[in-house]
Design a protein around this motif. Sequence first.
Motif, mmCIF file in Angstrom:
data_model
loop_
_atom_site.group_PDB
_atom_site.id
_atom_site.type_symbol
_atom_site.label_atom_id
_atom_site.label_comp_id
_atom_site.label_asym_id
_atom_site.label_seq_id
_atom_site.Cartn_x
_atom_site.Cartn_y
_atom_site.Cartn_z
ATOM 1 N N ILE A 1 0.839 -1.201 0.000
ATOM 2 C CA ILE A 1 0.000 0.000 0.000
ATOM 3 C C ILE A 1 0.872 1.249 0.000
ATOM 4 C CG2 ILE A 1 -1.713 1.307 1.325
ATOM 5 C CD1 ILE A 1 -2.767 -1.431 2.312
ATOM 6 N N ALA A 2 1.955 1.230 0.785
ATOM 7 C CA ALA A 2 2.861 2.376 0.870
ATOM 8 C C ALA A 2 3.559 2.635 -0.461
ATOM 9 C CB ALA A 2 3.880 2.150 1.974
ATOM 10 N N VAL A 3 3.998 1.596 -1.134
ATOM 11 C CA VAL A 3 4.675 1.769 -2.426
ATOM 12 C C VAL A 3 3.708 2.309 -3.472
ATOM 13 C CG1 VAL A 3 5.787 0.535 -4.330
ATOM 14 C CG2 VAL A 3 6.489 0.080 -1.990
ATOM 15 N N ILE A 4 2.493 1.801 -3.510
ATOM 16 C CA ILE A 4 1.499 2.290 -4.469
ATOM 17 C C ILE A 4 1.163 3.750 -4.185
ATOM 18 C CG2 ILE A 4 -0.890 2.044 -5.266
ATOM 19 C CD1 ILE A 4 -0.539 -0.990 -4.802
ATOM 20 N N ALA A 5 0.997 4.110 -2.910
ATOM 21 C CA ALA A 5 0.694 5.498 -2.544
ATOM 22 C C ALA A 5 1.854 6.413 -2.907
ATOM 23 C CB ALA A 5 0.384 5.592 -1.054
ATOM 24 N N GLY A 6 3.088 5.982 -2.648
ATOM 25 C CA GLY A 6 4.260 6.788 -2.983
ATOM 26 C C GLY A 6 4.416 6.979 -4.480
ATOM 27 N N GLU B 1 -10.878 2.920 10.136
ATOM 28 C CA GLU B 1 -10.543 3.889 9.103
ATOM 29 C C GLU B 1 -9.096 3.688 8.681
ATOM 30 O OE1 GLU B 1 -11.260 7.799 10.644
ATOM 31 O OE2 GLU B 1 -13.380 7.710 10.131
ATOM 32 N N THR B 2 -8.801 3.998 7.423
ATOM 33 C CA THR B 2 -7.445 3.900 6.907
ATOM 34 C C THR B 2 -6.866 5.289 6.756
ATOM 35 O OG1 THR B 2 -8.030 1.894 5.703
ATOM 36 C CG2 THR B 2 -6.022 3.022 5.026
ATOM 37 N N HIS B 3 -5.684 5.491 7.319
ATOM 38 C CA HIS B 3 -4.968 6.765 7.242
ATOM 39 C C HIS B 3 -3.645 6.536 6.524
ATOM 40 C CE1 HIS B 3 -7.433 8.908 10.358
ATOM 41 N NE2 HIS B 3 -7.724 7.656 10.641
ATOM 42 N N ILE B 4 -3.322 7.416 5.593
ATOM 43 C CA ILE B 4 -2.049 7.376 4.889
ATOM 44 C C ILE B 4 -1.315 8.676 5.222
ATOM 45 C CG2 ILE B 4 -0.897 7.226 2.640
ATOM 46 C CD1 ILE B 4 -2.537 4.765 3.078
ATOM 47 N N LEU C 1 -5.401 4.241 -4.962
ATOM 48 C CA LEU C 1 -5.588 3.111 -4.041
ATOM 49 C C LEU C 1 -6.973 2.491 -4.186
ATOM 50 C CD1 LEU C 1 -3.714 4.307 -0.852
ATOM 51 C CD2 LEU C 1 -3.078 2.450 -2.373
ATOM 52 N N ASN C 2 -7.968 3.305 -4.467
ATOM 53 C CA ASN C 2 -9.316 2.779 -4.679
ATOM 54 C C ASN C 2 -9.395 1.991 -5.988
ATOM 55 O OD1 ASN C 2 -12.041 2.332 -4.140
ATOM 56 N ND2 ASN C 2 -12.655 4.129 -5.301
ATOM 57 N N GLU C 3 -8.752 2.495 -7.042
ATOM 58 C CA GLU C 3 -8.815 1.834 -8.344
ATOM 59 C C GLU C 3 -7.941 0.588 -8.415
ATOM 60 O OE1 GLU C 3 -10.741 2.537 -11.143
ATOM 61 O OE2 GLU C 3 -11.769 3.741 -9.644
ATOM 62 N N VAL C 4 -6.725 0.646 -7.864
ATOM 63 C CA VAL C 4 -5.784 -0.474 -7.985
ATOM 64 C C VAL C 4 -6.111 -1.598 -7.013
ATOM 65 C CG1 VAL C 4 -3.360 -1.135 -7.708
ATOM 66 C CG2 VAL C 4 -3.941 0.974 -8.895
ATOM 67 N N ILE C 5 -6.355 -1.254 -5.755
ATOM 68 C CA ILE C 5 -6.564 -2.275 -4.724
ATOM 69 C C ILE C 5 -8.033 -2.422 -4.342
ATOM 70 C CG2 ILE C 5 -5.945 -2.968 -2.368
ATOM 71 C CD1 ILE C 5 -3.411 -1.437 -2.615
#
Length: 119
Positions: free
Chosen positions: A19-24, A67-70, A97-101
């Motif tokens: 998740i961190a790599v995709i967000a970055g 809840e998810t926090h980034i 993140l919504n589209e990929v995961i």
Amino acid sequence: MPMQLTNELGKINVTDDVIAVIAGSAALECYGLVGMASRKQLKDGIAELLKRDNLSRGVEVRRENEETHIDLHIIVGYGTRISEVAHNIQTKVKYVLNEVIGLRVDHVHIFVQGVRVIS
């Protein structure tokens, strides 16, 4: 602890590092962002600019009360409007993140660690 997503075909376990790599990666596509900063290391008041292979070090994934926090620690380019850069990053990270995961992100927190001149 991996996040577990369920769809019609079965269960998917996604770790926080993924998740961190995709967000970055999503954040780096935004205009005005020079790069990610280490969330733990400040040397002499200067933020360390991370290379592309260390994207997850500038991102923290937290879960609080369902809840998810980034949290993204970034370095922006000099002369850009910081509020616009931050807003664009928040929107892009939530969307990707919504589209990929298929992960619904509730909050994306931006921590500006520095400003660099873009040459």
